[in-house]
Design a protein around this motif. Structure first.
Motif, PDB file in Angstrom:
ATOM      1  N   GLY A  46       0.814  -1.214   0.000  1.00 54.39           N
ATOM      2  CA  GLY A  46       0.000   0.000   0.000  1.00 54.39           C
ATOM      3  C   GLY A  46       0.845   1.262   0.000  1.00 54.39           C
ATOM      4  O   GLY A  46       0.405   2.328   0.428  1.00 54.39           O
ATOM      5  N   LYS A  47       2.055   1.156  -0.535  1.00 51.95           N
ATOM      6  CA  LYS A  47       2.993   2.289  -0.509  1.00 51.95           C
ATOM      7  C   LYS A  47       2.531   3.421  -1.435  1.00 51.95           C
ATOM      8  O   LYS A  47       2.530   4.571  -1.029  1.00 51.95           O
ATOM      9  N   SER A  48       2.155   3.076  -2.664  1.00 50.85           N
ATOM     10  CA  SER A  48       1.695   4.125  -3.588  1.00 50.85           C
ATOM     11  C   SER A  48       0.439   4.804  -3.046  1.00 50.85           C
ATOM     12  O   SER A  48       0.310   6.031  -3.117  1.00 50.85           O
ATOM     13  N   SER A  49      -0.456   4.000  -2.504  1.00 49.65           N
ATOM     14  CA  SER A  49      -1.679   4.578  -1.936  1.00 49.65           C
ATOM     15  C   SER A  49      -1.342   5.522  -0.792  1.00 49.65           C
ATOM     16  O   SER A  49      -1.983   6.564  -0.621  1.00 49.65           O
ATOM     17  N   LEU A  50      -0.326   5.171  -0.029  1.00 48.44           N
ATOM     18  CA  LEU A  50       0.061   6.011   1.103  1.00 48.44           C
ATOM     19  C   LEU A  50       0.695   7.327   0.626  1.00 48.44           C
ATOM     20  O   LEU A  50       0.434   8.386   1.201  1.00 48.44           O
ATOM     21  N   ILE A 156      -5.214  -0.558   7.897  1.00 50.62           N
ATOM     22  CA  ILE A 156      -5.831  -0.944   9.180  1.00 50.62           C
ATOM     23  C   ILE A 156      -7.354  -1.034   9.071  1.00 50.62           C
ATOM     24  O   ILE A 156      -7.987  -1.632   9.938  1.00 50.62           O
ATOM     25  N   ASP A 157      -7.926  -0.489   7.996  1.00 51.86           N
ATOM     26  CA  ASP A 157      -9.375  -0.677   7.798  1.00 51.86           C
ATOM     27  C   ASP A 157      -9.719  -2.138   7.528  1.00 51.86           C
ATOM     28  O   ASP A 157     -10.871  -2.538   7.622  1.00 51.86           O
ATOM     29  N   LYS A 158      -8.699  -2.922   7.164  1.00 47.23           N
ATOM     30  CA  LYS A 158      -8.947  -4.341   6.874  1.00 47.23           C
ATOM     31  C   LYS A 158      -8.667  -5.255   8.060  1.00 47.23           C
ATOM     32  O   LYS A 158      -8.726  -6.469   7.925  1.00 47.23           O
TER      33      LYS A 158
END
Ligand SMILES: Nc1nc2c(ncn2[C@@H]2O[C@H](COP(=O)(O)OP(=O)(O)O)[C@@H](O)[C@H]2O)c(=O)[nH]1
Ligand SMILES: [Mg+2]
Length: 205
Positions: A46-50, A156-158
């Motif tokens: 999830g690096k790009s999303s971050l 963390i939503d998952k």
């Protein structure tokens, strides 16, 4: 009156694919006397999303449908602070050649070696996955180089509260007591706290 946290702006400075291109950017930053904060994690963590969440821009960094496909070291310039966020290529993607994995591992290692201008390595860790050898190896390597670690639990939503607390405990034990910050790019949770941590590491350098 509540004080609003500042929203820093991120501008893509350069995308680099090899040691020579990387070195050009490192020289530019050295010239500016600019500190750096690096972001690293397994492919798909999830690096790009971050990066997009930090920038509050949806399309600054490409979110991959095919993980591990395009890899590079990306330099983002952060204003008003004046430091660089360095987005390292995701590691651990099984479906790429041994040679390619080796190339990126070597480049990451080169980047992290004798890098006194590096204020911290933000190590992204998937909330749903128990500690893995590759992540621990990178953490150990960075620590061995005297680079402060900033562990970050992603997605963390998952995760349930219980799972998240368990991950934080596991990582804290492995990292000598540093408990990861918890974020969700999807729900924009923990992003301001992460900015605060990143900026203080950049300033402390
Ligand atoms: N639910 C959820 N999914 C996320 C989050 N961050 C990333 N993802 C998803 O995880 C996948 C990989 O994300 P990406 O940012 O491309 O990961 P990268 O390979 O580390 O750059 C994509 O399908 C994203 O939509 C998050 O905070 N929550
Ligand atoms: Mg990516």
């Amino acid at each position: 009156m509540t004080v609003q946290p500042i929203q820093p702006t991120l501008t893509l400075m350069a995308t680099t694919f090899n040691r020579d291109q990387l070195q050009v950017q490192l020289d530019v930053l050295k010239e500016r006397k600019a500190p750096q904060i690096a972001l690293a994690g397994r492919s798909n963590v999830g690096k790009s999303s971050l990066v997009n969440a930090l920038a509050r821009r949806r399309q600054l960094a490409k979110i991959s449908a095919t993980p591990g496909k395009t890899r590079s070291i990306n330099f983002y310039w952060v204003e008003p602070d004046g430091f660089a966020l360095v987005d390292l290529p995701g590691y651990g993607y099984a479906r790429c050649s041994h040679e390619e994995r080796r190339h990126w591992a070597k480049l990451i290692e080169y980047y992290l070696t004798d890098r006194s201008e590096l204020g911290a390595l933000a190590l992204l860790l998937d909330c749903r996955i128990p500690p893995q050898a590759l992540d621990r190896d990178l953490a150990d390597f960075a620590s061995g180089q005297g680079i402060p670690l900033l562990p970050v639990l992603t997605k963390i939503d998952k995760c349930s509260q219980t799972e998240r607390a368990k991950r934080q405990q596991e990582w804290s034990r492995l990292l000598g007591g540093i408990s990861p910050l918890a974020v969700s790019s999807k729900e924009m949770r923990g992003i301001d706290a992460l900015w605060a941590a990143i900026r203080s590491h950049a300033a402390a350098d």
